[in-house]
Design an enzyme around this catalytic site. Structure first.
Site, PDB file in Angstrom:
ATOM      1  N   LYS A  53       0.840  -1.208   0.000  1.00 38.44           N
ATOM      2  CA  LYS A  53       0.000   0.000   0.000  1.00 38.44           C
ATOM      3  C   LYS A  53       0.873   1.255   0.000  1.00 38.44           C
ATOM      4  O   LYS A  53       0.629   2.203  -0.742  1.00 38.44           O
ATOM      5  CB  LYS A  53      -0.936  -0.019   1.222  1.00 38.44           C
ATOM      6  CG  LYS A  53      -2.023  -1.084   1.096  1.00 38.44           C
ATOM      7  CD  LYS A  53      -2.761  -1.412   2.382  1.00 38.44           C
ATOM      8  CE  LYS A  53      -3.691  -2.604   2.150  1.00 38.44           C
ATOM      9  NZ  LYS A  53      -4.389  -3.088   3.327  1.00 38.44           N
ATOM     10  N   GLN A  97      -4.806  -1.655   9.484  1.00 37.28           N
ATOM     11  CA  GLN A  97      -4.677  -3.010   8.938  1.00 37.28           C
ATOM     12  C   GLN A  97      -5.259  -4.034   9.920  1.00 37.28           C
ATOM     13  O   GLN A  97      -4.953  -4.004  11.113  1.00 37.28           O
ATOM     14  CB  GLN A  97      -3.191  -3.306   8.643  1.00 37.28           C
ATOM     15  CG  GLN A  97      -2.942  -4.608   7.911  1.00 37.28           C
ATOM     16  CD  GLN A  97      -3.516  -4.641   6.498  1.00 37.28           C
ATOM     17  OE1 GLN A  97      -3.633  -3.613   5.823  1.00 37.28           O
ATOM     18  NE2 GLN A  97      -3.879  -5.813   6.035  1.00 37.28           N
ATOM     19  N   ASP A 120     -11.438   2.031   3.558  1.00 33.27           N
ATOM     20  CA  ASP A 120     -11.699   0.586   3.506  1.00 33.27           C
ATOM     21  C   ASP A 120     -13.190   0.290   3.325  1.00 33.27           C
ATOM     22  O   ASP A 120     -13.562  -0.827   2.954  1.00 33.27           O
ATOM     23  CB  ASP A 120     -11.280  -0.064   4.843  1.00 33.27           C
ATOM     24  CG  ASP A 120      -9.912  -0.722   4.781  1.00 33.27           C
ATOM     25  OD1 ASP A 120      -9.558  -1.242   3.711  1.00 33.27           O
ATOM     26  OD2 ASP A 120      -9.225  -0.738   5.817  1.00 33.27           O
TER      27      ASP A 120
HETATM   28  N1  GUN Z   1      -6.766  -7.262   6.177  1.00 33.58           N
HETATM   29  C1  GUN Z   1      -7.001  -8.048   5.108  1.00 33.58           C
HETATM   30  N2  GUN Z   1      -7.576  -7.340   4.116  1.00 33.58           N
HETATM   31  C2  GUN Z   1      -7.716  -6.075   4.574  1.00 33.58           C
HETATM   32  C3  GUN Z   1      -8.241  -4.881   4.000  1.00 33.58           C
HETATM   33  O1  GUN Z   1      -8.736  -4.821   2.864  1.00 33.58           O
HETATM   34  N3  GUN Z   1      -8.186  -3.766   4.792  1.00 33.58           N
HETATM   35  C4  GUN Z   1      -7.685  -3.791   6.054  1.00 33.58           C
HETATM   36  N4  GUN Z   1      -7.697  -2.656   6.755  1.00 33.58           N
HETATM   37  N5  GUN Z   1      -7.198  -4.885   6.605  1.00 33.58           N
HETATM   38  C5  GUN Z   1      -7.211  -6.025   5.866  1.00 33.58           C
END
Ligand code: GUN
Length: 296
Positions: A53, A97, A120
């Site tokens: 990211k 995350q 998200d």
């Molecule tokens: N953990 C696994 N996939 C994701 C996601 O798309 N966003 C976040 N914040 N955590 C994750």
């Protein structure tokens, strides 16, 4: 033999489009979009996602900040940090995350993010808006799947889409989006999951199968019909001593055999995973435009 959906190519096209848009918006607002990513603990998969990211932000000229904390951080301290970014106008997206350590309540954390910065799409306000079909942030993985459909001219309208998996991150939002009476959606949707006695009863009926169950190579050739479109959301690490890292990544679908029967299929890696990151960038740019345009 199926058409292999090239998530890598589409994701880099999207990032290129976003990069150009950011250049234009920079002049308009005299500012660039910013994303803050918060990582708690040292889960190796989470670290790898977060790194991708951060890298994507720098590729497209977006401001990014990574806040790392060890798993000793208290929930209150984490909430204070989020609140600080809710009020920091350099950042338009806040991503925490998941998963979080057990002593921290994920729901409380998600609910503390300003819904306007919830790139998200996990905040209950945004989830609710999505369910009733209002304009909102689509969670990044479902959004990526839609973008792949669009760019490969796969129209789910009137098709039977079977979603295997019911997570808040993929299964539930993707099913809800596909149900909408909207262009690019309007499907007949079945959601099946681990409580089913025999998942193949459902998967065999799919015109489009979305596999998001988190079990390596689980979907076999005899579980799908001829001509099915297969979207493999799985990212599973399996031991492989021939690899330098000691593991390799496989999806939820037995790609080699299922691809002989499918009309389209996403590979793992190189499919949906890269799209998730590209759509996170798109959501952050969207948040930037919404927030900055309201200021004037
Ligand atoms: N953990 C696994 N996939 C994701 C996601 O798309 N966003 C976040 N914040 N955590 C994750």
């Amino acid at each position: 033999m199926a058409v292999i959906i090239d998530g890598k190519k589409i994701a880099s096209e999207i990032k290129e489009e976003l990069k150009q848009k950011i250049e234009l918006l920079k002049t308009k607002y005299n500012k660039i979009p910013g994303l803050v990513t918060i990582l708690v603990g040292d889960n190796p998969a989470s670290q790898s996602y977060v790194n991708s990211k951060v890298k994507a932000c720098s590729e497209i000229g977006m401001n990014s900040m990574l806040e790392r904390h060890d798993d000793k951080i208290s929930q209150n301290d984490l909430l204070r940090i989020i609140n600080k970014y809710n009020n920091d106008n350099r950042f338009h997206g806040i991503l925490v995350q998941l998963p979080l350590p057990k002593n921290i309540n994920e729901d409380t954390v998600i609910e503390s993010i300003d819904p306007r910065k919830d790139v998200d799409g996990f905040h209950p306000v945004n989830v609710g808006n999505l369910v009733i079909g209002k304009d909102t942030f689509y969670p990044c993985t479902p959004y990526g799947i839609f973008e792949l459909f669009k760019r490969y001219s796969i129209d789910p309208k009137g098709k039977h889409v079977v979603v295997a998996g019911r997570s808040n991150i993929v299964g539930k939002p993707v099913a809800n989006i596909l149900l909408q009476k909207k262009e690019g959606a309007n499907a007949v949707v079945t959601v099946c999951h681990s409580a089913a006695k025999d998942l193949s009863v459902y998967t065999k009926q799919a015109d489009i199968l979305i596999a998001a169950i988190g079990k390596p190579n689980f979907i076999k050739e005899n579980m799908v019909k001829e001509g099915v479109v297969v979207i493999d959301v799985g990212i599973n690490r399996i031991e492989d001593k021939t690899k330098a890292k000691g593991y390799r990544i496989v999806g939820d679908v037995d790609f080699e055999n299922v691809s002989r029967k499918a009309s389209f299929i996403t590979p793992v890696p190189g499919g949906v995973g890269l799209m998730t990151v590209a759509m996170l960038m798109k959501n952050t740019l969207e948040a930037f435009e919404r927030i900055e345009s309201q200021k004037n």
